[in-house]
Design an enzyme around this catalytic site. Structure first.
Site, PDB file in Angstrom:
ATOM      1  N   GLU A  99      80.951  -3.838   8.872  1.00  0.00           N
ATOM      2  CA  GLU A  99      81.572  -2.427   8.880  1.00  0.00           C
ATOM      3  C   GLU A  99      81.595  -1.829   7.412  1.00  0.00           C
ATOM      4  O   GLU A  99      81.886  -2.729   6.340  1.00  0.00           O
ATOM      5  CB  GLU A  99      83.231  -2.568   9.501  1.00  0.00           C
ATOM      6  CG  GLU A  99      83.684  -1.269   9.290  1.00  0.00           C
ATOM      7  CD  GLU A  99      85.109  -1.474   9.677  1.00  0.00           C
ATOM      8  OE1 GLU A  99      86.104  -1.874   9.039  1.00  0.00           O
ATOM      9  OE2 GLU A  99      85.599  -0.913  10.985  1.00  0.00           O
ATOM     10  N   TYR A 150      81.431   6.980   8.554  1.00  0.00           N
ATOM     11  CA  TYR A 150      81.645   5.613   9.047  1.00  0.00           C
ATOM     12  C   TYR A 150      80.429   4.996   9.549  1.00  0.00           C
ATOM     13  O   TYR A 150      79.539   5.487  10.347  1.00  0.00           O
ATOM     14  CB  TYR A 150      82.704   5.629  10.257  1.00  0.00           C
ATOM     15  CG  TYR A 150      82.983   4.361  10.683  1.00  0.00           C
ATOM     16  CD1 TYR A 150      84.040   3.657  10.124  1.00  0.00           C
ATOM     17  CD2 TYR A 150      82.398   3.969  11.832  1.00  0.00           C
ATOM     18  CE1 TYR A 150      84.248   2.382  10.799  1.00  0.00           C
ATOM     19  CE2 TYR A 150      82.683   2.787  12.687  1.00  0.00           C
ATOM     20  CZ  TYR A 150      83.268   1.925  11.807  1.00  0.00           C
ATOM     21  OH  TYR A 150      83.644   0.492  12.550  1.00  0.00           O
TER      22      TYR A 150
END
Ligand code: ADP
Ligand code: MG
Length: 391
Positions: free
Chosen positions: A198, A109
């Site tokens: 993101e 991530y």
């Protein structure tokens, strides 16, 4: 403003951030042609909507043949995709991105967001990629690394080392690639006036490369004037229809989930009005700033937009008449109630130039559901009472 995954990947590509190759499609035939053009033997068909969690909702699927690409594109295009971020009503899929299948070894991530408390951008990263980061944050917060980046010095070697060791990357060549990846994304963030980038998952491939398998970007709307490349990516089908309609009339409108519609001039007074409604025990149904030129037409349009929200039980008009005199505003409001059929109580508080005259005009108008508020507190209290059906 947000953009689609395929657009974020176009932005990444400009900055040399590796992504799988892919081509956008609006029809099934295009999807098939794209897969043929990409070549290879595995493709991913990805719904393009402004929401995450598409995979779990059935909007991201793997195809192992051209026929399967056709079937999946046919299934996904035109579907209403429901994910935890779309709300139960879901979002209509108008485009699918056809992408080459990646050789995934690890899913990480990675994001850059503005940390308002730290007053600077931060990089967030985790070895727990691919899944919902909110869940990781709740169950295993220690697995999220946060690195503050002072914009005055930018992304430095020590930031990179914090990231590399935090994610447990030990191979020298991989460390270099990840460092370059992070530096490039930070540059994208700063250059494009992004508020959020993101990448979930950031994938490490079998060959030890780091590629952005997903991409979400949100931007500072106030900066769009100097970001033509980004501004041109706006997809109006993804935006709130009422907010767009309001913008056409110079009104800034944001829908909220309460019961009292608010019509106010000036963002500061609008915030103060919402606070006061809350303080009096009510809940605002929207933020609406009618700006400096409130007149019968803008007020009528404001009523119309507010009333499109079925939760609205009363409207509180709180306007300060500085340049626009209150008596003219009062007449404008009366006229507006004739242009737009207003079927809920309207509480009006006008202050500023000629306020007493305005109150007289409103009282003499004898419109059944028009109530005059004497000041901010009184107006808000009356609006809260009216929304509860009290007199
Ligand atoms: P979302 O976050 O909206 O669910 P993603 O783009 O992250 O959408 O895709 C969901 C999952 O699908 C990824 O975590 C990954 O496992 C898989 N996936 C996405 N794109 C590819 C690709 N090009 N190749 C292989 N797998 C992919
Ligand atoms: Mg994702």
């Amino acid at each position: 403003m947000n953009i689609h995954e395929y657009q974020a990947k176009q932005v990444f590509a400009k900055y040399g951030v590796p992504t799988p190759r892919g081509i956008i499609a609006e029809t099934v035939d295009q999807a098939v042609a794209n897969a043929e053009e990409l070549g290879g033997s595995i493709w991913v068909v990805k719904a393009q909507i402004h929401a995450g969690g598409r995979g779990l909702g059935g909007g991201v699927k793997l195809a192992k043949s051209i026929d399967e690409v056709r079937e999946l594109a046919d299934e996904i295009l035109g579907m209403t995709l429901v994910t935890h971020q779309t709300g139960p009503e879901g979002k209509l899929v108008n485009k699918v991105y056809i992408e080459e299948g990646a050789d995934i070894q690890d899913e990480l991530y990675f994001s850059v967001v503005l940390d308002r408390a730290a007053e600077m951008p931060i990089i967030m990263a985790s070895t727990e990629g691919g899944m919902d980061i909110e869940t990781v944050a709740e169950n295993t917060p220690e697995k999220i690394i946060k690195i503050e980046i002072d914009p005055a010095i930018g992304f430095q070697g020590f930031h990179a080392r914090e990231l590399i060791f935090g994610l447990g990357i030990t191979d020298k060549a991989e460390q270099k690639k990840l460092m370059k990846f992070a530096a490039s994304i930070y540059k994208v963030y700063m250059d494009t006036d992004a508020e959020m980038i993101e990448i979930n998952p950031l994938v490490k491939t079998g060959a030890g490369d780091f590629i952005a398998l997903d991409g979400k970007m949100g931007f500072d709307n106030s900066a769009l004037g100097r970001q033509k490349f980004i501004a041109d990516m706006r997809d109006i089908t993804e935006e709130d229809a009422d907010e767009m309609e309001a913008a056409k009339y110079g009104l800034s409108y944001v829908a909220l989930d309460g019961e009292i519609g608010c019509m106010v001039n000036g963002a500061g007074l609008a915030m103060g009005t919402m606070d006061t409604i809350n303080y009096m025990g009510g809940t605002p149904a929207n933020f609406l700033d009618v700006g400096g030129s409130a007149n019968a037409e803008t007020v009528a349009k404001g009523f119309e937009i507010i009333l499109q929200n079925p939760n609205v039980k009363a409207i509180f008009v709180n306007i300060f008449g500085g340049i626009v005199r209150c008596d003219r505003l009062a007449n404008g409001i009366i006229e507006a109630t004739k242009i737009t059929d207003v079927n809920v109580p309207v509480i009006v508080r006008l202050d500023g130039t000629n306020a007493p005259e305005a109150a007289e005009i409103l009282k003499n108008a004898n419109i059944a559901n028009l109530i005059v508020g004497d000041d901010l507190g009184d107006g808000a209290a009356k609006a809260v009472a009216a929304a509860k059906g009290e007199k």
